[in-house]
Design an enzyme around this catalytic site. Structure first.
Site, PDB file in Angstrom:
ATOM      1  N   GLU A 282       0.826  -1.214   0.000  1.00 28.31           N
ATOM      2  CA  GLU A 282       0.000   0.000   0.000  1.00 28.31           C
ATOM      3  C   GLU A 282       0.855   1.256   0.000  1.00 28.31           C
ATOM      4  O   GLU A 282       0.640   2.185   0.785  1.00 28.31           O
ATOM      5  CB  GLU A 282      -0.968  -0.028   1.199  1.00 28.31           C
ATOM      6  CG  GLU A 282      -1.885  -1.244   1.169  1.00 28.31           C
ATOM      7  CD  GLU A 282      -2.932  -1.291   2.271  1.00 28.31           C
ATOM      8  OE1 GLU A 282      -2.671  -0.741   3.355  1.00 28.31           O
ATOM      9  OE2 GLU A 282      -4.001  -1.876   2.035  1.00 28.31           O
ATOM     10  N   ASP A 361      -8.280  -9.098   4.279  1.00 31.25           N
ATOM     11  CA  ASP A 361      -8.063  -7.981   5.203  1.00 31.25           C
ATOM     12  C   ASP A 361      -9.152  -7.880   6.266  1.00 31.25           C
ATOM     13  O   ASP A 361     -10.024  -7.021   6.154  1.00 31.25           O
ATOM     14  CB  ASP A 361      -8.004  -6.675   4.389  1.00 31.25           C
ATOM     15  CG  ASP A 361      -7.448  -5.520   5.212  1.00 31.25           C
ATOM     16  OD1 ASP A 361      -6.975  -5.770   6.327  1.00 31.25           O
ATOM     17  OD2 ASP A 361      -7.499  -4.372   4.733  1.00 31.25           O
ATOM     18  N   GLU A 389     -12.508  -2.298  11.982  1.00 33.05           N
ATOM     19  CA  GLU A 389     -12.541  -1.584  10.703  1.00 33.05           C
ATOM     20  C   GLU A 389     -13.676  -2.056   9.797  1.00 33.05           C
ATOM     21  O   GLU A 389     -14.407  -1.236   9.242  1.00 33.05           O
ATOM     22  CB  GLU A 389     -11.184  -1.766  10.002  1.00 33.05           C
ATOM     23  CG  GLU A 389     -11.121  -1.133   8.635  1.00 33.05           C
ATOM     24  CD  GLU A 389      -9.750  -1.288   7.983  1.00 33.05           C
ATOM     25  OE1 GLU A 389      -8.831  -1.828   8.629  1.00 33.05           O
ATOM     26  OE2 GLU A 389      -9.603  -0.857   6.821  1.00 33.05           O
TER      27      GLU A 389
HETATM   28  C1  GCV Z   1      -2.412   0.481   8.410  1.00 35.58           C
HETATM   29  C2  GCV Z   1      -5.981  -2.113   5.553  1.00 35.58           C
HETATM   30  C3  GCV Z   1      -6.373  -0.827   6.202  1.00 35.58           C
HETATM   31  C4  GCV Z   1      -5.216   0.146   6.255  1.00 35.58           C
HETATM   32  C5  GCV Z   1      -4.065  -0.544   7.005  1.00 35.58           C
HETATM   33  C6  GCV Z   1      -3.710  -1.810   6.253  1.00 35.58           C
HETATM   34  C7  GCV Z   1      -2.606  -2.598   6.922  1.00 35.58           C
HETATM   35  O1  GCV Z   1      -5.736  -1.924   4.207  1.00 35.58           O
HETATM   36  O2  GCV Z   1      -7.473  -0.285   5.534  1.00 35.58           O
HETATM   37  O3  GCV Z   1      -5.635   1.294   6.926  1.00 35.58           O
HETATM   38  O4  GCV Z   1      -2.945   0.294   7.114  1.00 35.58           O
HETATM   39  O5  GCV Z   1      -4.836  -2.640   6.188  1.00 35.58           O
HETATM   40  O6  GCV Z   1      -2.925  -3.564   7.600  1.00 35.58           O
HETATM   41  O7  GCV Z   1      -1.450  -2.275   6.754  1.00 35.58           O
END
Ligand code: GCV
Length: 674
Positions: A282, A361, A389
């Protein structure tokens, strides 16, 4: 103080019966006055007794010369005795009653602390103390909380206020820091990462003189509660701190830089546990930029940290987030396995791979990550998320311990026995010590720490589960209710119903049969069926007018084949695949009959109507607790439950309407679908 003490609230009185006559606390541990953990254990017991039963415990110190605190025992009173007993397992304790006295025995000071907190739990639950005989050793060596706190005070995916670790790029160390450590330690947490894995801006500087004094101070507060402090690290720190032009893990210059940096950091903060790294994920930098592997990257850091006993925790959440939605071949679910499986056995001993529970995720339902059972020569840690989340963001109640229990109980078939995820991450499968479980934390600076008061059950539960994975989700829930709200039977039974119904309910009224997502883009709250369907994130449901689901069988992306037998053949075959994961593994017609006997489309309708009905029942039962819970807490929870009630309807109606419109098939029970 302004904030709550949760399960360590000692202002709630308990019946004095069980503790009658306990007037001393006797420390039979040499040099205890120099041991912060023992001092904190004593302090905790004294505060707990003073608050809960209104009795000041007199300290008697044995086996140590010259302490002013020595007090003779009069012969009448009972005592709590803290004793060292060699030969017990690391961090374990034996808590028992001997001739009226309560004894906490352990080989190390953490064991004593855990025993003290256990005793406090027993007193809170008003359990009979004369029957006490509890020997307890944590199964998982590493029991970690990962905070995604940014140094400006915001929290990535935080749903309970701002950070209490950071304000305006400064580290905060105050009473709340100590209370956080007490709460975490009381459920057995022994490692904490304070900053977000997406390390940017000021956080990159945490390993420099700008912050190291404060980092050291914080690590000392934590150490007093048996918690090792970890930091998330920016893989490209040598560049972003403006010192080098490269972060190539095989460059001598880069390696030398990290050696010097680790020397400096550990020289200053000797208690530091090590680092957590998100690389090549990411948008974060990583070894791929230099054509190197993740083993190259992790080992470079591990080698530099090894002389100081530092551990490198390296995340396996590595995938291509620039996917073309038209591409049916690339499968995000495969990425963790494809990136790491070939590296099995190539990581240094002080590296642990941190693997999310599922391949995507933190969805409400996912299969277990195939790296568990795939890897056999690498230290592994399970990563779960108690920050909700994708499970209602601490506005909906979703007690996640039942989900974690299922994950831990999953058989990988990597061996004939001791092959579950729990066996692997507790070190039983491969005899490793560098392993355990981490949870992305759900705390913030809200008065109640977790937004929804009942979300604290996930924090409490995670710690208790990592310490004692054999406990059932029900046992943990019951314990949390009683230590938090006392021993009122109606409160206990109602809250048990609420907690235990909440994950199945959430799954029912959100995305069906393991398909996941369908959430609003970016903030991930609330329904948006096509929110991610035409995006770059690799999270698709592939619904059309005939069916829905992703073909991950051998004819599709082949993901199902990444598991060991017989898991692979079960998942690969739509006739055998468990219903709750069917759409994760297969593209299925709406008219297909599930193992439950329902068609896919009827399951969608039924589960969404039922999910809302359960929530209605939950809300009704909760409301009947008025007057039995502290007023402020009741009001806060009532507001959240009403939001959940309304919001569950929104989920139900949007999902049902979407699939009705796609499929053209009516609900056979004739309920309203818009
Ligand atoms: C900290 C998901 C979340 C991101 C998070 C990522 C991760 O994509 O939406 O906010 O980033 O996981 O675990 O690194």
């Amino acid at each position: 103080m302004g904030y709550e003490q949760l399960w360590l609230d000692y202002t709630r009185k308990v019946s004095g019966r069980e503790t009658e006559g306990i007037i001393y606390i006797c420390v039979g541990i040499p040099d205890a006055e120099k041991d912060a953990l023992i001092q904190n254990s004593v302090k905790e017991l004294q505060e707990a007794f003073a608050g809960m039963v209104g009795r000041e415990l007199t300290l008697r110190q044995e086996g140590s010369a010259g302490t002013g605190a020595a007090q003779a025992r009069t012969g009448e009173g009972r005592e709590i005795r803290l004793v060292r007993r060699e030969g017990m397992r690391v961090e374990s304790y034996h808590l028992y009653c001997e001739k009226g006295d309560i004894v906490i025995e352990a080989s190390d000071s953490r064991g004593i602390l855990y025993g003290a907190f256990d005793l406090i739990r027993q007193v809170k639950m008003e359990n009979p103390l004369h029957l006490l005989d509890r020997t307890n050793a944590p199964l998982m060596p590493m029991r970690m909380l990962d905070h995604w706190d940014n140094m400006d005070g915001s929290i990535e995916r935080g749903y309970s206020g701002e950070s209490f670790f950071f304000v305006k790029d400064q580290i905060v160390i105050d009473e709340r820091t100590r209370d956080y450590a007490r709460l975490a330690a009381s459920v057995g947490i022994n490692a904490v990462v304070i900053n977000n894995v997406n390390v940017k801006d000021a956080a990159t500087w945490l390993i420099t003189d700008r912050y190291l004094d404060q980092v050291k101070q914080l690590s000392e507060v934590f150490a007093g509660y048996g918690i090792r402090l970890f930091l998330s690290l920016n893989y490209a720190a040598p560049m972003e701190l403006g010192e080098l032009e490269s972060a190539d893990p095989l460059s001598e210059e880069v390696r030398g830089w990290w050696h010097e940096r680790m020397k400096k950091v550990f020289g200053k903060v000797s208690d530091l546990g090590g680092f957590l790294i998100k690389a090549d994920s990411e948008g974060r930098p990583g070894p791929f930029t230099y054509g190197r592997t993740h083993a190259d990257g992790a080992n470079m850091l591990a080698e530099a940290a090894a002389p100081y006993g530092g551990t490198i925790i390296w995340r396996c959440f590595v995938y291509n987030c620039m996917q073309d939605w038209r591409d049916y071949k690339t499968d995000r679910a495969r990425s963790g396995y494809d990136n790491f499986m070939d590296l099995d056995g190539k990581f240094m001993d002080n590296v642990i791979l941190q693997i999310k529970n599922g391949p995507m995720d933190f969805q409400v339902r996912e299969p277990v990550h195939p790296l568990f059972g795939g890897l056999t020569k690498t230290n592994q840690m399970l990563e779960v998320q108690i920050a909700q989340e994708y499970t209602g963001q601490q506005r909906h109640l979703c007690y996640l311990i039942p989900m974690f229990k299922e994950i831990l109980g999953f058989r990988t078939y990597v061996k004939e026995e001791t092959d579950t995820v729990m066996d692997i991450v507790s070190g039983r499968t491969f005899g490793q010590r560098n392993c355990g479980m981490a949870a992305v934390a759900n705390t913030g600076n809200d008065d109640n720490w977790t937004g929804h008061d009942m979300a604290a059950a996930n924090w409490y539960g995670f710690g208790r589960l990592a310490f004692e994975p054999e406990l059932t989700a029900e046992e943990i829930a019951r314990e949390w209710i009683r230590v938090t709200y006392g021993n009122d039977e109606q409160v206990e039974e109602t809250m048990m119903f609420l907690l235990m119904s909440s994950w199945p309910a959430y799954e029912s009224y959100t995305s069906p049969l393991g398909i996941g997502w369908m959430v609003s883009p970016n903030n991930h709250y609330g329904p948006s069926v096509d929110g991610y369907e035409y995006s770059r994130w690799g999270t698709y449901h592939r619904a059309d007018h005939q069916g829905i689901g992703v073909d991950r069988s051998h004819e599709g992306t082949g993901y199902a084949m990444l598991y060991r037998k017989p898991n692979a053949s079960v998942y690969d075959d739509k006739e055998k695949c468990p219903d709750e994961l069917l759409l994760f593994f297969h593209h299925i017609p709406y008219t297909w009959k599930l193992r439950s006997g329902k068609t896919v489309i009827q399951h969608i309708y039924d589960s969404h109507f039922e999910g809302v009905e359960i929530v209605d029942e939950m809300v009704e039962q909760f409301m009947a607790l008025q007057g039995r819970l502290p007023e402020a807490a009741y009001e806060r929870m009532a507001r959240r439950f009403l939001e959940q009630k309304e919001h569950a309807r929104e989920w139900r109606d949007q999902i049902n309407a979407y699939f009705h419109r796609k499929s053209g098939i009516l609900d056979e029970k004739g309920r309203e679908v818009y």
